[in-house]
Design an enzyme around this catalytic site. Structure first.
Site, mmCIF file in Angstrom:
data_model
loop_
_atom_site.group_PDB
_atom_site.id
_atom_site.type_symbol
_atom_site.label_atom_id
_atom_site.label_comp_id
_atom_site.label_asym_id
_atom_site.label_seq_id
_atom_site.Cartn_x
_atom_site.Cartn_y
_atom_site.Cartn_z
ATOM 1 N N ASN A 10 0.724 -1.153 0.164
ATOM 2 C CA ASN A 10 0.164 0.069 0.543
ATOM 3 C C ASN A 10 0.875 1.208 -0.065
ATOM 4 O O ASN A 10 1.589 1.537 0.475
ATOM 5 C CB ASN A 10 -0.530 -0.014 1.442
ATOM 6 N N LYS A 12 0.198 4.579 -0.260
ATOM 7 C CA LYS A 12 -0.531 4.781 0.750
ATOM 8 C C LYS A 12 -0.222 6.532 -0.441
ATOM 9 O O LYS A 12 -0.456 6.753 -1.601
ATOM 10 C CB LYS A 12 0.162 5.574 1.722
ATOM 11 N N HIS A 95 -9.776 1.182 4.716
ATOM 12 C CA HIS A 95 -8.766 1.834 5.685
ATOM 13 C C HIS A 95 -8.402 2.200 7.063
ATOM 14 O O HIS A 95 -8.473 2.593 6.692
ATOM 15 C CB HIS A 95 -7.740 1.964 4.780
ATOM 16 N N GLU A 97 -6.776 4.790 7.784
ATOM 17 C CA GLU A 97 -6.470 5.915 7.869
ATOM 18 C C GLU A 97 -8.164 6.093 7.261
ATOM 19 O O GLU A 97 -7.971 8.170 6.450
ATOM 20 C CB GLU A 97 -5.308 6.388 6.595
ATOM 21 N N GLU A 165 -5.424 -5.206 11.099
ATOM 22 C CA GLU A 165 -3.803 -4.075 10.918
ATOM 23 C C GLU A 165 -4.583 -3.383 12.117
ATOM 24 O O GLU A 165 -5.108 -2.738 12.463
ATOM 25 C CB GLU A 165 -4.194 -3.217 9.692
ATOM 26 N N GLY A 171 2.748 2.746 10.935
ATOM 27 C CA GLY A 171 3.852 3.978 10.227
ATOM 28 C C GLY A 171 4.454 4.179 11.610
ATOM 29 O O GLY A 171 4.489 5.014 12.222
ATOM 30 N N SER A 211 3.388 -1.738 10.091
ATOM 31 C CA SER A 211 4.776 -2.051 10.524
ATOM 32 C C SER A 211 5.811 -3.489 9.916
ATOM 33 O O SER A 211 6.568 -3.405 10.877
ATOM 34 C CB SER A 211 5.680 -1.258 11.916
HETATM 35 P P1 PGA Z 1 3.219 0.073 7.049
HETATM 36 O O1 PGA Z 1 1.514 0.546 6.943
HETATM 37 O O2 PGA Z 1 3.108 -0.831 6.876
HETATM 38 O O3 PGA Z 1 3.229 1.059 7.169
HETATM 39 O O4 PGA Z 1 2.871 0.103 9.705
HETATM 40 C C1 PGA Z 1 0.856 -0.434 6.744
HETATM 41 C C2 PGA Z 1 -1.160 -0.126 6.641
HETATM 42 O O5 PGA Z 1 -1.163 0.960 6.357
HETATM 43 O O6 PGA Z 1 -1.064 -1.414 5.438
#
Ligand code: PGA
Length: 254
Positions: A10, A12, A95, A97, A165, A171, A211
């Site tokens: 992803n 983003k 997601h 976010e 997640e 992140g 992460s």
């Molecule tokens: P990250 O994000 O690997 O940077 O923690 C994962 C995600 O949001 O799908």
């Protein structure tokens, strides 16, 4: 029941079109050679078209990061499932976010998943708890709600993938441990089994996200219940993402 592992990157809101082209051109030949795992890149919408050109004929698949639930009309700025169909195979829906910054509710996510499936896309349906919910011991309750409010039997018969997640791990560089992720994913599988039966529960793919990197992917892939990963930050580094996919294939490739 053999479930083909899936590793999705992803990206983003990162990469200009030129940067996306360069990243895909670097990764694609190496990813193409790795077998036994589905490999999915989810660049920003504006790069999907060029990404399709570069990945055509290779084993690398594409996904979008979001989709709207209406097919067309006066919805300025939105992208419909019909626009994505034929451009990519997967779409990330729900997601954290999107839930956090754009107010997406379980109800909206349910509509998006249904619309995506109707258009022939495979949703990667994200669920997860916040740090406060986790610390208060509410993880199962929160996930149960997300799964009940937006989880139809029809989803899983149509190739929908679940991504667990935990929001506190996204992140932050602080991933869940393999044991914790596996326990929670086991709970999700049991939940799906209670709702829709063991046949569906044993075939649905459930990913871990938060992460994930080249140093910890093996810990997750070694768990029988974890079928792959949704990778954010580390999917923007060609060498690291290729290494993640390679390890997933070595450990669990079919
Ligand atoms: P990250 O994000 O690997 O940077 O923690 C994962 C995600 O949001 O799908």
């Amino acid at each position: 029941m053999t479930r083909t592992p899936l590793i999705a990157g992803n990206w983003k809101m990162n990469t200009t079109i030129d940067e996306a082209i360069s990243l895909i051109k670097t990764m694609q030949p190496q990813l193409h050679k790795i077998q036994g795992v589905e490999k999915v890149l989810c660049p920003p919408f504006v790069s999907l078209m060029v990404a399709r050109g570069i990945t055509k004929g290779s084993s690398v698949k594409l996904g979008a990061q979001n989709v709207f639930y209406e097919e067309k009309g006066a919805f300025t700025g939105e992208i419909s499932p019909l626009m994505l169909a034929g451009l990519c195979e997967y779409v990330i829906v729900g997601h954290s976010e999107r839930r956090q910054y754009f107010g997406e509710t379980n109800e909206v996510i349910d509509k998006k998943i249904k619309a995506a499936i109707k258009a022939g896309l495979k949703p990667i349906f994200c669920v997860g708890e916040t740090l406060e919910e986790n610390e208060a011991g509410q993880t199962r309750e929160v996930l149960g709600r997300q799964l009940i409010d937006s989880s139809d039997r029809f989803y899983f018969l149509s190739g929908c993938v679940i991504a667990y997640e935990p929001i506190w791990a996204i992140g932050t560089g602080r991933s869940a441990s393999g044991d914790d992720a596996s326990r929670t994913i086991g709970f999700i599988r049991q939940f799906v089994s209670r709702q829709h039966g063991s046949g569906i529960a044993n075939s649905v793919r459930i990913l871990y996200g938060g992460s994930v990197n080249a140093a910890n992917i093996a810990e997750f892939m070694r768990k029988p219940d974890i079928d792959g990963a949704l990778v954010g930050g580390a999917s923007l580094k060609a060498d690291e993402f290729v290494s993640i996919v390679k390890q997933a294939s070595d450990i669990k490739g079919v």
